[in-house]
Design an enzyme around this catalytic site. Structure first.
Site, PDB file in Angstrom:
ATOM      1  N   ASP A   1      46.828  67.684  53.208  1.00  0.00           N
ATOM      2  CA  ASP A   1      45.675  66.806  53.021  1.00  0.00           C
ATOM      3  C   ASP A   1      45.880  65.635  53.988  1.00  0.00           C
ATOM      4  O   ASP A   1      46.602  65.774  54.984  1.00  0.00           O
ATOM      5  CB  ASP A   1      45.556  66.366  51.554  1.00  0.00           C
ATOM      6  CG  ASP A   1      44.202  65.709  51.253  1.00  0.00           C
ATOM      7  OD1 ASP A   1      43.195  66.428  51.196  1.00  0.00           O
ATOM      8  OD2 ASP A   1      44.148  64.485  51.091  1.00  0.00           O
TER       9      ASP A   1
ATOM     10  N   LYS B   1      46.143  68.742  42.929  1.00  0.00           N
ATOM     11  CA  LYS B   1      46.255  67.802  44.051  1.00  0.00           C
ATOM     12  C   LYS B   1      47.508  66.982  43.857  1.00  0.00           C
ATOM     13  O   LYS B   1      47.935  66.722  42.723  1.00  0.00           O
ATOM     14  CB  LYS B   1      45.048  66.861  44.104  1.00  0.00           C
ATOM     15  CG  LYS B   1      44.795  66.287  45.483  1.00  0.00           C
ATOM     16  CD  LYS B   1      44.158  67.320  46.392  1.00  0.00           C
ATOM     17  CE  LYS B   1      43.707  66.785  47.711  1.00  0.00           C
ATOM     18  NZ  LYS B   1      42.791  67.719  48.393  1.00  0.00           N
TER      19      LYS B   1
HETATM   20  P1  NAD Z   1      43.289  63.161  58.714  1.00  0.00           P
HETATM   21  O1  NAD Z   1      44.400  62.293  58.311  1.00  0.00           O
HETATM   22  O2  NAD Z   1      43.528  64.220  59.747  1.00  0.00           O
HETATM   23  O3  NAD Z   1      42.041  62.281  59.234  1.00  0.00           O
HETATM   24  C1  NAD Z   1      41.490  61.219  58.552  1.00  0.00           C
HETATM   25  C2  NAD Z   1      40.808  60.321  59.572  1.00  0.00           C
HETATM   26  O4  NAD Z   1      40.058  59.323  58.901  1.00  0.00           O
HETATM   27  C3  NAD Z   1      41.788  59.592  60.505  1.00  0.00           C
HETATM   28  O5  NAD Z   1      41.319  59.679  61.824  1.00  0.00           O
HETATM   29  C4  NAD Z   1      41.708  58.140  60.009  1.00  0.00           C
HETATM   30  O6  NAD Z   1      41.958  57.188  61.037  1.00  0.00           O
HETATM   31  C5  NAD Z   1      40.273  58.083  59.545  1.00  0.00           C
HETATM   32  N1  NAD Z   1      39.985  56.986  58.630  1.00  0.00           N
HETATM   33  C6  NAD Z   1      40.710  56.505  57.598  1.00  0.00           C
HETATM   34  N2  NAD Z   1      40.089  55.455  57.019  1.00  0.00           N
HETATM   35  C7  NAD Z   1      38.929  55.285  57.707  1.00  0.00           C
HETATM   36  C8  NAD Z   1      37.846  54.384  57.607  1.00  0.00           C
HETATM   37  N3  NAD Z   1      37.818  53.429  56.682  1.00  0.00           N
HETATM   38  N4  NAD Z   1      36.833  54.522  58.469  1.00  0.00           N
HETATM   39  C9  NAD Z   1      36.835  55.484  59.417  1.00  0.00           C
HETATM   40  N5  NAD Z   1      37.829  56.343  59.567  1.00  0.00           N
HETATM   41  C10 NAD Z   1      38.867  56.250  58.732  1.00  0.00           C
HETATM   42  O7  NAD Z   1      42.710  63.804  57.374  1.00  0.00           O
HETATM   43  P2  NAD Z   1      41.816  65.096  57.182  1.00  0.00           P
HETATM   44  O8  NAD Z   1      42.712  66.213  56.805  1.00  0.00           O
HETATM   45  O9  NAD Z   1      40.857  65.242  58.314  1.00  0.00           O
HETATM   46  O10 NAD Z   1      41.030  64.675  55.849  1.00  0.00           O
HETATM   47  C11 NAD Z   1      39.849  63.869  55.890  1.00  0.00           C
HETATM   48  C12 NAD Z   1      39.063  64.118  54.632  1.00  0.00           C
HETATM   49  O11 NAD Z   1      38.768  65.510  54.551  1.00  0.00           O
HETATM   50  C13 NAD Z   1      39.780  63.753  53.327  1.00  0.00           C
HETATM   51  O12 NAD Z   1      38.835  63.310  52.388  1.00  0.00           O
HETATM   52  C14 NAD Z   1      40.360  65.081  52.886  1.00  0.00           C
HETATM   53  O13 NAD Z   1      40.613  65.127  51.497  1.00  0.00           O
HETATM   54  C15 NAD Z   1      39.234  66.007  53.306  1.00  0.00           C
HETATM   55  N6  NAD Z   1      39.643  67.406  53.442  1.00  0.00           N
HETATM   56  C16 NAD Z   1      40.547  67.788  54.365  1.00  0.00           C
HETATM   57  C17 NAD Z   1      40.913  69.140  54.425  1.00  0.00           C
HETATM   58  C18 NAD Z   1      41.856  69.661  55.471  1.00  0.00           C
HETATM   59  O14 NAD Z   1      42.067  70.881  55.502  1.00  0.00           O
HETATM   60  N7  NAD Z   1      42.384  68.843  56.352  1.00  0.00           N
HETATM   61  C19 NAD Z   1      40.364  70.058  53.532  1.00  0.00           C
HETATM   62  C20 NAD Z   1      39.417  69.617  52.601  1.00  0.00           C
HETATM   63  C21 NAD Z   1      39.079  68.274  52.562  1.00  0.00           C
END
Ligand code: NAD
Length: 419
Positions: free
Chosen positions: A146, A106
Site C-alpha cells: 500500500d 489492512k
Molecule cells: P504511493 O505512495 O505510490 O503514492 C502516493 C502519492 O500521493 C505520492 O506521490 C505522494 O507524494 C502523494 N501525496 C500524498 N499526500 C498528498 C497530498 N496531500 N496531495 C497530493 N499528493 C499527495 O501510493 P499508491 O500505492 O499509489 O497509493 C495511493 C492511493 O491508492 C492510496 O489511497 C492507496 O490506498 C490506494 N491504492 C493503492 C493500490 C496499489 O496497488 N498501489 C491499490 C489500491 C488502492
C-alpha cells in the site's frame, strides 16, 4: 484536505446508506460495519545508531465470510487504528464488488519511511512480519503493498514468514517481485483498473475519452500509471498532476512518463520543466477538467471543497478520497463519482491472480493477466450500473455497496453462524 473526517465513520455511513436498499436486520448490519479482529503491536527495533526505535503497528481483519482476509500494509506517519479499520472494510467490499474470494484486511506502521535507512526499514519490516506470523498465511490473511510499501517490503515479509515457518509459501503475500513469485501486470494493475473504469464510465455517459482533460492528485504508483494508460491507450490529455510537494499544470498536456522520470530523479513533480504553471493541491482539485482522479490519500475532497470541484467525472484511484458530505454535494451537482472499491480494485484483483499462480506454481503471461483483469472490472462495472438503475440509487458508490454487501451477506447466510 479535511483532517477531521474519520475514515472509519465514513465507511460506516457508506454501509448504512447502502443497507437502506437491502432487506437485512440491524444486528446483521452491525456485524458488517466492524472488523472481526485487530492486532495492535509495538515494534522495538535497533536503529543504526544503536538506539531502540518503537513503532506502533496494526493489522485489521475485517470479514472472513468470502475467503481469507486480504489487504495492503501502509507505512505512513498518519496511520491510525481507525484508518486501518476503515481500509480493511473497504477491502472486504472491494473484493466482493469484483467478485474475488477474499474478505478484507489492512495493516500499517506509524512511520515516515523517508527518515530511516534501508537497513532500518528491513529490520522494522521483519519485526512486523514476526508479529504478523501467527495471523497470516495463504489460507488465513494475505498482506500486500500500500502507500510507501512495495515489492521490497513484500519480499522481506515473505522471507521472514518462510524462514520462521520452515516452508516455501509465496502465496502468503502478494505484490512481490517477479523472481520472488510475483505476477506480471501487478505493478500496473491498480492504475489499469482506474483507466478501465474511466473508459467504461465515459462510454456509459456517451463521452469521448480521446482528448479529454485529466487531472491526477497523487503521482505515485496508482496515479502515475492511471495517467500513463489514459494517455497511451485512449489519447486523454493529462493537464495536471500533483504529489505531497505541489502540483504542475499545462493545459496543452503533460508527458506522464517524463513527469514520472522527473519525480523519480528529484523526489517530486514540483519544478518539472514541461509545466506551464505550478498549482497548489487544492487548485488542482478545482480545475475545470473532464476527469479528476484523486490518487493520494483519504479525505482529499470534503463537503466544502466539493462545491468548487468543476470536473464532470471523478474516478477514485485512492481509497476513501471523498468524505460522505462530499459525496452528497457532488451527487446534487450531477458530478458522477466512480467509487474506489471498483476503480482501484485492479490491485487486489491481480494480487488474487498472483496468489492463484503461487498456489498452482504455474505462471501466466502478462496478456492473460490483463485480459482477466479487464473481464473482472468490466463485469463489476456492468453489475454496478444495473443495480444503480434498477433501484434508482443516489450514486454509484451506494450501488457498489449494495452489490458488495449482498454478496457478503449471502456467504454469511449460507454458512450460518456458530456457536
Ligand atoms: P504511493 O505512495 O505510490 O503514492 C502516493 C502519492 O500521493 C505520492 O506521490 C505522494 O507524494 C502523494 N501525496 C500524498 N499526500 C498528498 C497530498 N496531500 N496531495 C497530493 N499528493 C499527495 O501510493 P499508491 O500505492 O499509489 O497509493 C495511493 C492511493 O491508492 C492510496 O489511497 C492507496 O490506498 C490506494 N491504492 C493503492 C493500490 C496499489 O496497488 N498501489 C491499490 C489500491 C488502492
Amino acid at each position: 484536505m479535511s483532517e477531521d473526517a474519520n475514515p472509519f465513520e465514513s465507511l460506516q455511513v457508506q454501509i448504512d446508506e447502502a443497507a437502506e436498499y437491502i432487506d437485512v436486520g440491524e444486528d446483521v448490519i452491525e456485524r458488517l460495519k466492524n472488523p472481526e479482529r485487530i492486532l495492535e503491536t509495538n515494534l522495538s527495533v535497533e536503529l543504526d545508531d544503536g538506539s531502540v526505535g518503537v513503532f506502533r503497528a496494526y493489522r485489521s481483519q475485517f470479514n472472513g465470510d468470502r475467503g481469507p482476509y486480504k489487504g495492503g500494509i501502509r507505512y505512513h506517519p498518519g496511520v491510525t487504528r481507525d484508518e486501518v479499520k476503515a481500509l480493511s472494510g473497504w477491502m472486504a467490499y472491494k473484493c466482493a464488488v469484483v467478485d474475488i474470494p477474499y474478505g478484507g484486511g489492512k495493516g500499517g506502521i506509524v512511520i515516515d519511511p523517508k527518515e530511516y535507512s534501508e537497513d532500518e526499514l528491513e529490520r522494522i519490516t521483519r519485526a512486523f512480519a514476526t508479529e504478523l506470523r501467527p495471523f497470516i498465511g495463504e489460507d488465513r490473511d494475505i498482506p500486500a503493498p500500500d502507500v510507501n510499501t512495495g515489492q521490497r517490503e513484500m519480499n522481506w515479509i515473505k522471507d521472514t514468514y518462510e524462514t520462521l515457518e520452515n516452508t516455501t509459501e509465496p502465496g502468503v503475500i502478494t505484490g512481490k517481485a517477479i523472481e520472488s513469485g510475483g505476477s506480471l501486470g501487478r505493478v500496473e494493475a491498480t492504475g489499469r483498473s482506474t483507466m478501465l473504469t474511466a473508459r467504461e464510465a465515459f462510454d456509459h455517459f456517451g463521452k469521448n475519452l480521446t482528448n479529454a482533460s485529466v487531472a491526477v492528485q497523487g503521482y505515485g504508483n496508482a496515479g502515475s500509471i492511471a495517467a500513463r494508460l489514459l494517455e497511451e491507450e485512449h489519447g486523454a490529455t493529462i493537464v495536471a498532476v500533483s504529489d505531497s510537494s505541489g502540483a504542475v499544470y499545462n493545459p496543452s498536456g503533460l508527458d506522464p512518463v517524463a513527469v514520472k522520470k522527473f519525480k523519480s530523479e528529484t523526489g517530486s513533480v514540483a519544478g518539472y520543466d514541461g509545466a506551464a504553471e505550478e498549482l497548489t493541491n487544492e487548485e488542482l482539485l478545482k480545475l475545470d477538467v473532464d476527469l479528476l482522479v484523486p490518487a493520494a490519500l483519504e479525505n482529499a475532497i470534503d463537503g466544502e471543497l466539493a462545491h468548487e470541484v468543476q470536473a464532470d467525472i471523478i474516478v477514485e484511484a485512492a481509497n476513501g478520497p471523498l468524505t460522505p458530505e462530499a459525496d452528497e454535494v457532488l451527487a446534487d451537482r450531477d458530478v458522477y463519482v466512480l467509487p474506489d472499491i471498483l476503480a482501484n480494485a485492479g490491485g487486489v484483483t491481480v494480487s488474487y491472480f498472483e496468489w492463484v499462480q503461487n498456489r498452482q506454481r504455474f505462471y501466466w503471461t502478462e496478456e492473460r493477466v490483463n485480459e482477466e483483469l479487464e473481464r473482472h472490472i468490466v463485469d463489476a462495472f456492468d453489475g454496478l450500473v444495473e443495480c444503480y438503475e434498477e433501484y434508482d440509487l443516489p450514486n454509484f458508490r451506494t450501488a457498489a455497496y449494495v452489490v458488495a454487501i449482498r454478496r457478503v451477506l449471502n456467504a454469511y447466510e449460507e454458512g450460518g453462524s456458530w456457536p
